[in-house]
Design a protein around this motif. Structure first.
Motif, PDB file in Angstrom:
ATOM      1  N   THR A 170       0.829  -1.204   0.000  1.00 17.62           N
ATOM      2  CA  THR A 170       0.000   0.000   0.000  1.00 17.62           C
ATOM      3  C   THR A 170       0.864   1.255   0.000  1.00 17.62           C
ATOM      4  O   THR A 170       0.587   2.223  -0.714  1.00 17.62           O
ATOM      5  CB  THR A 170      -0.927   0.004   1.228  1.00 17.62           C
ATOM      6  N   GLY A 171       1.916   1.242   0.787  1.00 15.68           N
ATOM      7  CA  GLY A 171       2.823   2.384   0.815  1.00 15.68           C
ATOM      8  C   GLY A 171       3.484   2.623  -0.523  1.00 15.68           C
ATOM      9  O   GLY A 171       3.628   3.773  -0.971  1.00 15.68           O
ATOM     10  N   TRP A 172       3.907   1.551  -1.189  1.00 18.38           N
ATOM     11  CA  TRP A 172       4.521   1.679  -2.512  1.00 18.38           C
ATOM     12  C   TRP A 172       3.525   2.253  -3.518  1.00 18.38           C
ATOM     13  O   TRP A 172       3.881   3.112  -4.338  1.00 18.38           O
ATOM     14  CB  TRP A 172       5.043   0.330  -2.967  1.00 18.38           C
ATOM     15  N   ARG A 173       2.289   1.812  -3.441  1.00 17.33           N
ATOM     16  CA  ARG A 173       1.268   2.303  -4.379  1.00 17.33           C
ATOM     17  C   ARG A 173       0.991   3.787  -4.158  1.00 17.33           C
ATOM     18  O   ARG A 173       0.909   4.564  -5.120  1.00 17.33           O
ATOM     19  CB  ARG A 173      -0.017   1.490  -4.204  1.00 17.33           C
ATOM     20  N   LEU A 174       0.861   4.194  -2.897  1.00 17.91           N
ATOM     21  CA  LEU A 174       0.593   5.600  -2.612  1.00 17.91           C
ATOM     22  C   LEU A 174       1.798   6.480  -2.943  1.00 17.91           C
ATOM     23  O   LEU A 174       1.638   7.630  -3.381  1.00 17.91           O
ATOM     24  CB  LEU A 174       0.209   5.768  -1.140  1.00 17.91           C
ATOM     25  N   ALA A 175       2.998   5.938  -2.741  1.00 19.96           N
ATOM     26  CA  ALA A 175       4.196   6.702  -3.083  1.00 19.96           C
ATOM     27  C   ALA A 175       4.325   6.862  -4.597  1.00 19.96           C
ATOM     28  O   ALA A 175       4.726   7.928  -5.095  1.00 19.96           O
ATOM     29  CB  ALA A 175       5.438   6.017  -2.514  1.00 19.96           C
ATOM     30  N   ALA A 176       3.982   5.820  -5.347  1.00 17.97           N
ATOM     31  CA  ALA A 176       4.046   5.896  -6.811  1.00 17.97           C
ATOM     32  C   ALA A 176       3.041   6.898  -7.353  1.00 17.97           C
ATOM     33  O   ALA A 176       3.301   7.594  -8.346  1.00 17.97           O
ATOM     34  CB  ALA A 176       3.798   4.513  -7.418  1.00 17.97           C
ATOM     35  N   ASP A 177       1.890   7.016  -6.708  1.00 17.48           N
ATOM     36  CA  ASP A 177       0.881   7.984  -7.134  1.00 17.48           C
ATOM     37  C   ASP A 177       1.236   9.410  -6.730  1.00 17.48           C
ATOM     38  O   ASP A 177       0.610  10.363  -7.206  1.00 17.48           O
ATOM     39  CB  ASP A 177      -0.486   7.623  -6.530  1.00 17.48           C
ATOM     40  N   GLY A 178       2.204   9.577  -5.836  1.00 14.91           N
ATOM     41  CA  GLY A 178       2.573  10.894  -5.349  1.00 14.91           C
ATOM     42  C   GLY A 178       1.730  11.368  -4.175  1.00 14.91           C
ATOM     43  O   GLY A 178       2.018  12.432  -3.589  1.00 14.91           O
ATOM     44  N   GLU A 179       0.712  10.607  -3.813  1.00 15.00           N
ATOM     45  CA  GLU A 179      -0.165  11.018  -2.728  1.00 15.00           C
ATOM     46  C   GLU A 179       0.553  10.991  -1.393  1.00 15.00           C
ATOM     47  O   GLU A 179       0.434  11.922  -0.580  1.00 15.00           O
ATOM     48  CB  GLU A 179      -1.392  10.100  -2.692  1.00 15.00           C
ATOM     49  N   LEU A 180       1.324   9.931  -1.142  1.00 11.62           N
ATOM     50  CA  LEU A 180       2.034   9.811   0.127  1.00 11.62           C
ATOM     51  C   LEU A 180       3.074  10.914   0.278  1.00 11.62           C
ATOM     52  O   LEU A 180       3.248  11.480   1.370  1.00 11.62           O
ATOM     53  CB  LEU A 180       2.690   8.434   0.222  1.00 11.62           C
TER      54      LEU A 180
END
Length: 273
Positions: free
Chosen positions: A62-72
């Motif tokens: 989940t962290g990787w996905r949010l980081a890839a989207d730029g949201e994190l």
């Protein structure tokens, strides 16, 4: 007749058995790794309900996905900005007031009693009053961080200055040092260990305050991300937010420890055996 005491002799075998600094750092990773593996195994086998405590691998995904989207990254930068501004305001005020209270009799009489009374109030319990005073915008988050970081740094700086041996100050005065030189060469080095301890505690209290502050009418930040995930029962995002807060606190503490070691090179503390 004088007698001399020989220093203790450490055998080569004993010295060889002592782990080096690099090895000790690796040893410190053993318990976190064991904890993560146990957590993963318990989640995978159903001992821990996945809807309540997701596996670390799912949290990492989940962290990787949010980081890839730029949201994190967006939420993280906003949280860091609030934390740095709040720590800067609260920390600067704490050091100035602690120095005035510890070095000046008038400052001690005027500053320390109100601070001693105020520290009995839980600063997180002041949220309703702060909302009335500063509103529910960025000022509230920054004010909470500033309040959380103020008291640990104030009391440790105050105690660090007051614990300096008066004879050292008198000796410096006898040697011809003026007031500024005594502050620079005696008071400041003597208070630095306590100041660094207070800074480490202040950073921890600041992160704790930010967790609460970002859950009050926030639009960005790790706390807002967690609150939004709670509405949709996204437990993995909530746990991710907690992990991010924990890592930020750990990274802050490590940086302070490094700065402390480089600044206090003259001090040799007790080493664990």
């Amino acid at each position: 007749m004088t007698t001399t005491v020989d220093p203790p002799v450490v055998s080569r075998s004993t010295a060889a058995r002592r782990p080096r600094a690099g090895q000790r750092r690796w040893y410190r990773l053993i318990s976190p790794i064991v904890l993560l593996v146990s957590w993963e195994a318990a989640a995978r086998t159903g001992i821990l309900p996945p809807e309540k405590v997701p596996a670390p691998s799912l949290v990492a995904e989940t962290g990787w996905r949010l980081a890839a989207d730029g949201e994190l990254t967006t939420h993280l930068l906003d949280s860091l900005t609030r934390a740095l501004i709040g720590l800067g305001i609260g920390g600067s005020l704490a050091v100035v007031l602690a120095a005035a209270a510890a070095l000046l009799r008038t400052g001690d009489n005027a500053i320390d009693p109100p601070v001693q009374m105020a520290r009995m109030l839980p600063h997180l319990g002041l949220v309703p009053l702060l909302i009335i005073w500063v509103g529910i915008g960025e000022e509230l988050k920054i004010s909470l961080v500033a309040l959380g970081s103020f008291f640990p740094l104030y009391f440790n700086t105050y105690a660090g200055i007051r614990d300096i041996d008066q004879r050292l100050v008198e000796a410096a005065k006898t040697c011809g040092l003026n007031q500024w030189e005594r502050l620079r060469h005696v008071v400041l080095p003597g208070a630095l260990p306590s100041l660094f301890l207070g800074l480490r505690l202040a950073i921890g209290a600041g992160w704790l305050s930010l967790v609460v502050g970002e859950q009050v009418n926030a639009q960005t930040g790790i706390g807002f991300l967690m609150m939004e995930a709670r509405e949709f029962a996204q437990t993995d995002v909530v746990v991710l937010g907690l992990v991010v807060y924990a890592l930020l606190g750990l990274l802050s503490d490590v940086l302070i420890r490094i700065l402390e070691r480089r600044t206090l090179t003259w001090r040799r503390g007790l080493q664990a055996t």
